[in-house]
Design an enzyme around this catalytic site. Structure first.
Site, mmCIF file in Angstrom:
data_model
loop_
_atom_site.group_PDB
_atom_site.id
_atom_site.type_symbol
_atom_site.label_atom_id
_atom_site.label_comp_id
_atom_site.label_asym_id
_atom_site.label_seq_id
_atom_site.Cartn_x
_atom_site.Cartn_y
_atom_site.Cartn_z
ATOM 1 N N SER A 1 38.979 -22.997 -14.566
ATOM 2 C CA SER A 1 39.673 -22.737 -13.307
ATOM 3 C C SER A 1 39.959 -24.044 -12.586
ATOM 4 C CB SER A 1 38.822 -21.848 -12.395
ATOM 5 O OG SER A 1 37.767 -22.593 -11.801
ATOM 6 N N ASP A 2 41.018 -24.054 -11.783
ATOM 7 C CA ASP A 2 41.158 -25.158 -10.840
ATOM 8 C C ASP A 2 40.014 -25.040 -9.829
ATOM 9 O OD1 ASP A 2 42.148 -27.397 -9.569
ATOM 10 O OD2 ASP A 2 44.216 -26.691 -9.564
ATOM 11 N N CYS A 3 39.788 -26.101 -9.096
ATOM 12 C CA CYS A 3 38.541 -26.194 -8.326
ATOM 13 C C CYS A 3 38.525 -25.257 -7.123
ATOM 14 C CB CYS A 3 38.303 -27.636 -7.932
ATOM 15 S SG CYS A 3 38.110 -28.680 -9.406
ATOM 16 N N ALA B 1 39.326 -22.204 -7.252
ATOM 17 C CA ALA B 1 40.414 -21.235 -7.335
ATOM 18 C C ALA B 1 39.896 -19.802 -7.415
ATOM 19 C CB ALA B 1 41.295 -21.533 -8.548
#
Length: 715
Positions: A239-241, A243
């Site tokens: 995942s993006d941080c 997200a």
């Protein structure tokens, strides 16, 4: 080590873990499991254009500048250099027990999103607007990052941000990108597909936003149907941080952190950059996820760690710290900077005469700025050579005097400690009046464009309101133009600028992007003719007077060179050189044929179009450099399939090749166009092979908006 072998080892190791231990490994800051001899590991590391945020490292030009090189071979060499520095730093840090963030081997790069809107602050992190260019360069840097030594990956790359992600930054945590199947398959997905299928990228990172209603870190369509089933992706998904936290806090698709963690994991997000996977065990105990879900992701993650040789000894462990910022890598950064600079105008003033100009004024907020060299997501260069330092260094050698004035601040003039707003304006005018030539260093830096919240950007969360210079810089330019001295504009930015207002008064305009630690040396060499600029625009430089679509509109209408309806300031693919390279002959054949058929004078001699569509096309392009300089240039082939409503309005890039020609020399170059390029994407997102012919253009720029002659070939 093969993936099959690594997976078997991962399965055996994960089998020995308790479910709690396996769950603990799915966060980016995975703790140690001493009883199994598993050290702590932090997955979060960055390598956009050099190892980032972990101290000293060679700083290459920002990614958009690398896009301007149109040079996959260069990108692969850069990826290799970055991987060696990352491994050297990993070896050194772990020897001292430092396993914290930015110290690992899993590099969250490259960013292969399409630079869809020129105002997007993170567009500087991409390779530009063209899917083919992005795919070729993305695959190249991944191959470099993932080069094998003793059978192990030097580092692991990550293609981000999957999939339709390009602003607006201020809305990214709550935004739903509504994308047609045609645009998705034609524009947003091809580079990701290439990185998976052709380069074997080890990881894919999901974006913050939703795409067509589904969060990108829990999208069954993107993550399972497309990525794993269609493309057979075998790596891990991250995942993006933070997200996943957006699921319940902003997207409102779940009600609690437990539900968000469960949804992400079950859909196939293996690794959480953030804190939401702290709730995995609570979700497990409530039956929202199964032990199988947890162990599946743990196996994927440990497969990557085994592929990196983290539990084996190899010569990778002996890569010394001395490779960090070594001379070879600094020279590579210099080469990349030279190849990235794009000459947008030249009224025969460049290269500069050492005899004619004996005093030079170097003026502007980016003249002596190290910040304007590095862009965002950067490390600390071993040395920074600003534009002023590079120019002054050569001028000292040539006995040329240099006057310097900052002129103004980058964006606004602080009133504190200044007697009036334009405090530096008079000095810059005085410097110009007392010089034979003015070099004006303008543009932006990462404090004006970038990621939301990354550096406290002046503009809207990192995005830009328009394509113009900040007002205070526009005032500076006007005051210098009024002096009426020969004028060169150097523009440092990670995104398109409309400098048309100064085109009549500037004798030359050079786009230098954020050229990296060696940028000043490269730019100075270009100015004085020790190197020839060879960069090409990887994104359209739009005319600011033509309204752009709303940034929230993800339709491709009136975006990029493929869909643009109005003439830009400078088109995609544009870039002048100091030479005069001309195409003298073009011949084409089926890929397996030995002899090409010349199509310049007898286009009817072409084989049937359906043969090209089935077997691909080989183009042989004859070029001659009739100028006075050895030059790099970029051959560009553009394709437009006629007679189908599904083709994009303008031509699309079908092949490209960076070439080198000595002055007075001629050479032949081959470029191949695969069969898939002859397909068009229909409204359902499916490729169709039309039975009618196509037009092929061979030239040095996108043909619709170029003033340069291009061969037009009927296939």
């Amino acid at each position: 080590m093969t993936r099959s072998e690594a997976k078997q080892k991962a399965q055996a190791l994960v089998k020995q873990m308790t479910v709690e231990e396996a769950a603990s490994q799915l966060k980016y800051d995975a703790p140690a499991i001493p009883r199994l001899n598993i050290p702590a590991y932090n997955w979060w590391n960055e390598a956009l254009h050099g190892v980032a945020r972990a101290g000293t490292a060679t700083c290459f030009p920002q990614a958009i500048g690398l896009g301007a090189t149109f040079d996959p071979d260069l990108l692969e060499r850069i990826g290799r250099a970055v991987s060696l520095e990352a491994r050297a730093k990993y070896n050194a840090y772990t020897a001292h027990g430092d396993r914290s963030r930015y110290k690992g081997l899993t590099m969250w790069a490259p960013n292969i999103n399409i630079f869809r809107d020129p105002r997007w602050g993170r567009g500087q992190e991409t390779f530009g607007e063209e899917p083919l260019l992005t795919a070729k360069l993305g695959c190249a840097i991944i191959r470099g990052l993932q080069a094998k030594i003793d059978g192990f990956l030097t580092t692991a790359a990550c293609a981000k941000h999957f999939a339709a992600h390009s602003g607006p930054e201020a809305l990214r945590h709550e935004f739903d990108a509504r994308v047609s199947e045609k645009d998705l398959r034609e524009t947003y997905l091809p580079a990701f597909e290439a990185c998976v299928k052709e380069a074997g990228v080890e990881a894919v990172m999901g974006a913050y936003n939703r795409t067509n209603g589904e969060p990108c870190c829990a999208s069954n369509y993107l993550m399972n149907q497309v990525l794993r089933e269609e493309w057979n992706f075998e790596g891990h998904y991250v995942s993006d941080c933070w997200a996943i936290r957006d699921f319940h806090e902003n997207h409102q698709v779940t009600n609690s952190p437990e539900d968000s963690a469960a949804l992400a994991l079950k859909t196939g997000c293996d690794l959480n950059c953030g804190c939401t996977y702290e709730h995995l065990m609570a979700a497990f105990k409530k039956g929202k996820i199964t032990e199988k879900d947890i162990r599946r992701s743990a196996v994927r993650l440990f497969t990557t760690r085994f592929l990196l040789g983290m539990f084996d000894r190899s010569s990778l462990d002996q890569i010394p710290y001395q490779v960090v910022g070594c001379k070879e890598h600094l020279n590579l950064a210099y080469e990349a900077a030279v190849k990235s600079c794009v000459l947008l105008k030249n009224d025969n003033i460049l290269p500069l005469s050492r005899e004619k100009y004996r005093t030079i004024a170097v003026i502007g907020p980016n003249a002596d700025s190290a910040t304007a060299l590095v862009g965002n997501y950067h490390g600390t260069p071993p040395r920074t050579i600003t534009l002023l330092e590079g120019i002054r260094g050569l001028c000292d050698d040539y006995g040329i005097a240099v006057h310097y004035s900052q002129g103004c601040n980058l964006y606004h003039q602080p009133r504190v400690g200044r007697p009036h707003e334009n405090y530096g304006a008079a000095e810059s005018v005085i410097a110009a009046e007392n010089a034979d030539l003015v070099i004006l260093c303008l543009g932006l830096d990462a404090t004006l464009e970038g990621e939301q919240g990354d550096t406290g950007n002046e503009f809207a969360a990192g995005d830009r309101p328009d394509l113009l210079l900040p007002k205070v810089q526009r005032q500076l330019v006007e005051s210098i133009i009024a002096v009426k001295k020969p004028l060169i504009l150097l523009n440092a930015s990670g995104s398109p600028m409309d400098l048309s207002a100064y085109e009549a008064d500037a004798d030359a305009i050079l786009q230098v992007w954020y050229p990296g630690g060696e940028g000043g040396r490269a730019v100075a060499d270009i100015l004085f003719g020790l190197a020839s600029p060879g960069g090409k625009l990887p994104i359209t430089f739009y005319d600011n007077q033509n309204p752009l679509p709303e940034m929230t509109d993800y339709s491709m209408k009136d975006r990029t060179h493929r869909y643009l309806t109005k003439k830009p300031w400078r088109p995609f693919g544009y870039g002048l050189t100091y030479g005069r390279v001309q195409i003298t002959q073009v011949s084409c054949s089926l890929l397996e044929d030995a002899e090409g058929v010349s199509l310049r004078d007898v286009p009817q001699a072409s084989p049937d179009y359906r043969d090209f569509a089935q077997k691909g096309l080989l183009c042989r392009v004859s070029c001659e450099n009739t100028g006075d300089f050895d030059v790099d240039d970029v051959l560009q082939l553009y394709l437009h399939v006629e007679g189908t409503p599904f083709e994009v309005p303008n031509s699309r890039l079908a092949a490209f090749r960076r070439i080198f020609l000595e002055k007075g020399k001629a050479a032949d170059f081959e470029l191949s166009i695969p069969p898939a390029a002859f397909s068009v994407i229909d409204e359902t997102g499916r490729p169709q092979k039309p039975l009618e012919g196509a037009v092929l253009y061979a030239g040095f720029c996108a043909p619709e908006f170029s003033d340069e002659e291009a061969f037009r070939l009927i296939l």
